[in-house]
Scaffold this motif. Structure first.
Motif, PDB file in Angstrom:
ATOM      1  N   TYR A 181       5.965  95.203  -8.089  1.00  0.00           N
ATOM      2  CA  TYR A 181       6.165  94.936  -9.515  1.00  0.00           C
ATOM      3  C   TYR A 181       4.812  94.742 -10.197  1.00  0.00           C
ATOM      4  CZ  TYR A 181      10.966  94.350  -8.015  1.00  0.00           C
ATOM      5  OH  TYR A 181      12.206  94.568  -7.471  1.00  0.00           O
ATOM      6  N   PRO A 182       4.688  95.164 -11.446  1.00  0.00           N
ATOM      7  CA  PRO A 182       3.383  95.175 -12.119  1.00  0.00           C
ATOM      8  C   PRO A 182       3.002  93.844 -12.768  1.00  0.00           C
ATOM      9  CG  PRO A 182       5.004  96.193 -13.549  1.00  0.00           C
ATOM     10  CD  PRO A 182       5.729  95.848 -12.270  1.00  0.00           C
ATOM     11  N   GLN A 224       5.287  84.355 -16.007  1.00  0.00           N
ATOM     12  CA  GLN A 224       4.898  85.728 -15.702  1.00  0.00           C
ATOM     13  C   GLN A 224       3.464  85.929 -16.153  1.00  0.00           C
ATOM     14  OE1 GLN A 224       7.373  88.692 -17.600  1.00  0.00           O
ATOM     15  NE2 GLN A 224       5.881  90.335 -17.241  1.00  0.00           N
ATOM     16  N   THR A 347      15.056  90.506 -11.775  1.00  0.00           N
ATOM     17  CA  THR A 347      13.649  90.680 -12.141  1.00  0.00           C
ATOM     18  C   THR A 347      13.498  91.645 -13.299  1.00  0.00           C
ATOM     19  OG1 THR A 347      12.969  90.222  -9.853  1.00  0.00           O
ATOM     20  CG2 THR A 347      11.372  91.340 -11.265  1.00  0.00           C
ATOM     21  N   THR A 348      14.198  92.776 -13.259  1.00  0.00           N
ATOM     22  CA  THR A 348      14.076  93.759 -14.336  1.00  0.00           C
ATOM     23  C   THR A 348      14.705  93.264 -15.632  1.00  0.00           C
ATOM     24  OG1 THR A 348      16.083  94.876 -13.536  1.00  0.00           O
ATOM     25  CG2 THR A 348      13.970  95.713 -12.762  1.00  0.00           C
ATOM     26  N   HIS A 351      12.067  90.025 -17.047  1.00  0.00           N
ATOM     27  CA  HIS A 351      10.632  90.189 -17.263  1.00  0.00           C
ATOM     28  C   HIS A 351      10.329  91.267 -18.295  1.00  0.00           C
ATOM     29  CE1 HIS A 351      10.737  88.062 -13.423  1.00  0.00           C
ATOM     30  NE2 HIS A 351       9.465  87.761 -13.596  1.00  0.00           N
ATOM     31  N   ARG A 352       9.172  91.160 -18.895  1.00  0.00           N
ATOM     32  CA  ARG A 352       8.654  92.199 -19.780  1.00  0.00           C
ATOM     33  C   ARG A 352       7.682  93.072 -18.983  1.00  0.00           C
ATOM     34  NH1 ARG A 352      10.414  91.361 -25.244  1.00  0.00           N
ATOM     35  NH2 ARG A 352      12.043  89.777 -24.994  1.00  0.00           N
ATOM     36  N   PHE A 353       7.973  94.368 -18.909  1.00  0.00           N
ATOM     37  CA  PHE A 353       7.161  95.301 -18.135  1.00  0.00           C
ATOM     38  C   PHE A 353       6.092  95.930 -19.026  1.00  0.00           C
ATOM     39  CE2 PHE A 353      10.631  94.589 -15.385  1.00  0.00           C
ATOM     40  CZ  PHE A 353      10.306  95.050 -14.112  1.00  0.00           C
ATOM     41  N   ASP A 355       4.993  98.913 -19.259  1.00  0.00           N
ATOM     42  CA  ASP A 355       5.310 100.245 -19.785  1.00  0.00           C
ATOM     43  C   ASP A 355       6.661 100.300 -20.489  1.00  0.00           C
ATOM     44  OD1 ASP A 355       6.883  99.862 -17.587  1.00  0.00           O
ATOM     45  OD2 ASP A 355       6.475 101.814 -16.666  1.00  0.00           O
ATOM     46  N   THR A 356       7.205  99.145 -20.877  1.00  0.00           N
ATOM     47  CA  THR A 356       8.522  99.115 -21.523  1.00  0.00           C
ATOM     48  C   THR A 356       8.473  99.799 -22.887  1.00  0.00           C
ATOM     49  OG1 THR A 356       9.202  97.086 -20.401  1.00  0.00           O
ATOM     50  CG2 THR A 356      10.320  97.620 -22.456  1.00  0.00           C
ATOM     51  N   ASP A 360      13.817 100.907 -23.840  1.00  0.00           N
ATOM     52  CA  ASP A 360      13.994 100.025 -22.688  1.00  0.00           C
ATOM     53  C   ASP A 360      14.241  98.584 -23.134  1.00  0.00           C
ATOM     54  OD1 ASP A 360      13.501 102.157 -20.948  1.00  0.00           O
ATOM     55  OD2 ASP A 360      11.354 101.747 -20.869  1.00  0.00           O
ATOM     56  N   GLN A 364      17.482  96.118 -22.391  1.00  0.00           N
ATOM     57  CA  GLN A 364      17.386  94.787 -21.790  1.00  0.00           C
ATOM     58  C   GLN A 364      18.097  93.750 -22.652  1.00  0.00           C
ATOM     59  OE1 GLN A 364      13.695  92.228 -21.673  1.00  0.00           O
ATOM     60  NE2 GLN A 364      13.704  92.880 -19.512  1.00  0.00           N
TER      61      GLN A 364
END
Length: 390
Positions: A181-182, A224, A347-348, A351-353, A355-356, A360, A364
């Motif tokens: 995870y990033p 995070q 987790t998905t 969290h804020r990714f 590349d969201t 996306d 969420q």
């Protein structure tokens, strides 16, 4: 030296397996490369499923857990500045989780093992399993300047992700699945009362946050953070300020702060190694799988592995049947992958990714809204969180 089951690793899974075997009359010896005090100094997760608690009871080590553990019947998902409580007890027909630190579980199991007279060899260097693909496996290790050999019937690798057990397996015999995870979790421990009597999982534009606890006076909080963050850049004041920003206003106002006594950054990953049995060697817990901590499954998955392996070994010695040990890998992995899926999903969703996309993000938000307004969706979350049956 000879024993029936050689257990590599004296963390919770090794100690739990060892004590269950001892209570059943199966001889076992535990080996660990570090000392007892080092093991007890490690701070880990503390949300226990009912199945895990039951196994600790079965091992004769549950008295203090029952007296001092904090039963939780729900937790909060926080987003859009509001709390949305998931009623674990009501949605699952009376199930709950227990908050009790992993260090305390380890201490209780160690004390029970010492009282029962079972043997643990600490500070054993270069522990190595041998000939586990034959009927005459053995383990070698170094201690006090000498090399020792331990013959056994079976070897249980409860030695974590970087231990010797999985590394002893030929690369051609094992298949690895992994997702990195990033982001990571910046966590602190502080001697303060928790901000809420139940856990809070927060989804915020600035990133995920988790408010947890180890006891009524010791709190564990997480943020995070980027993988390139440095601990030295995070003063206590900066951490508390950022945590307040990510919580609903009423929690931010109620937050009690104090100097932290432990601070760390942990990367997040999902990892599974298949199979979990290689002849007379069995992988248990982190030696076979890692999950992100979002779903509180790491220690509980290790306990379910112990359940399946103990059942198999008990059947082998007491019932003279190998059906349980032959089915160990398949049975354990079926439950492992369900927990891996749940931890990935949590987790998905929370969290804020980096590349969201806008699309996306809308997905969420829709997921969180559906989850908290649909009893069916909330029930699916609750039954996974309290733990699927063994």
């Amino acid at each position: 030296m000879r024993t029936q089951v050689a257990i590599i690793g004296s963390g919770p899974s090794g100690l739990l397996l060892g004590q269950l075997l001892t209570e059943a009359g199966v001889d076992n010896i535990i080996l660990d490369r570090v000392g007892k005090e080092y093991i007890l100094g490690r701070v880990r997760a503390g949300v226990l499923e009912e199945g895990t608690v039951g196994l600790i009871d079965q091992a004769g080590a549950g008295a203090r857990l029952r007296a001092e553990g904090l039963p939780h019947e729900g937790f909060s998902l926080a987003f859009d500045g509001r709390d949305h409580r998931i009623d674990l007890y009501g949605l699952t027909g009376g199930k709950r989780v227990m908050v009790y630190g992993q260090t305390e579980v380890t201490r209780d199991l160690m004390e029970r093992r010492e009282a029962s007279g079972a043997r643990t060899i600490y500070e054993a260097a270069k522990v190595t399993p041998h000939d586990f693909d034959t009927r005459l496996p053995f383990v070698t290790y170094e201690k006090d300047g000498s090399t020792h050999r331990m013959d056994c019937d079976f070897i249980a690798g409860c030695d974590g992700s970087h231990g010797p057990s999985r590394n002893a397996v030929p690369k051609s015999a094992i298949r690895v699945f992994e997702k990195i995870y990033p982001f990571g979790w910046l966590g602190i421990l502080a001697e303060v009362a928790p901000v809420n009597h139940e856990l809070i999982y927060a989804n915020h534009p600035r990133g995920f946050a988790l408010c947890s606890m180890r006891s009524a006076t010791r709190s564990r909080y997480y943020l995070q953070c980027a993988l390139d963050e440095k601990i030295e850049d995070w003063s206590d004041d900066r951490f508390w300020d950022e945590l307040r920003r990510r919580l609903p206003a009423h929690h931010a106002e109620a937050l009690i702060t104090a100097p932290s006594f432990e601070k760390s950054i942990a990367p997040l990953r999902s990892f599974v190694a298949e199979p979990m049995r290689f002849g007379h060697l069995f992988l248990v817990g982190d030696a076979a799988h890692i999950v992100p901590p979002t779903g509180a499954k790491g220690l509980n998955l290790a306990a379910s592995d112990v359940h399946y392996l103990f059942d198999g070994l008990r059947e082998h010695y007491l019932d003279h049947s190998d059906a349980g040990i032959d089915a160990y890998s398949e049975r354990a992995l079926a439950r492992v992958w369900k927990a891996v899926r749940f931890s990935w999903w949590m987790t998905t969703m929370m969290h804020r990714f980096p590349d969201t996309s806008e699309f996306d993000q809308r997905i969420q938000e829709a997921e969180l809204d559906y989850l908290t307004h649909s009893r069916a969706a909330s029930t699916a979350l609750a039954e996974n969180y309290v733990g699927l049956p063994f």
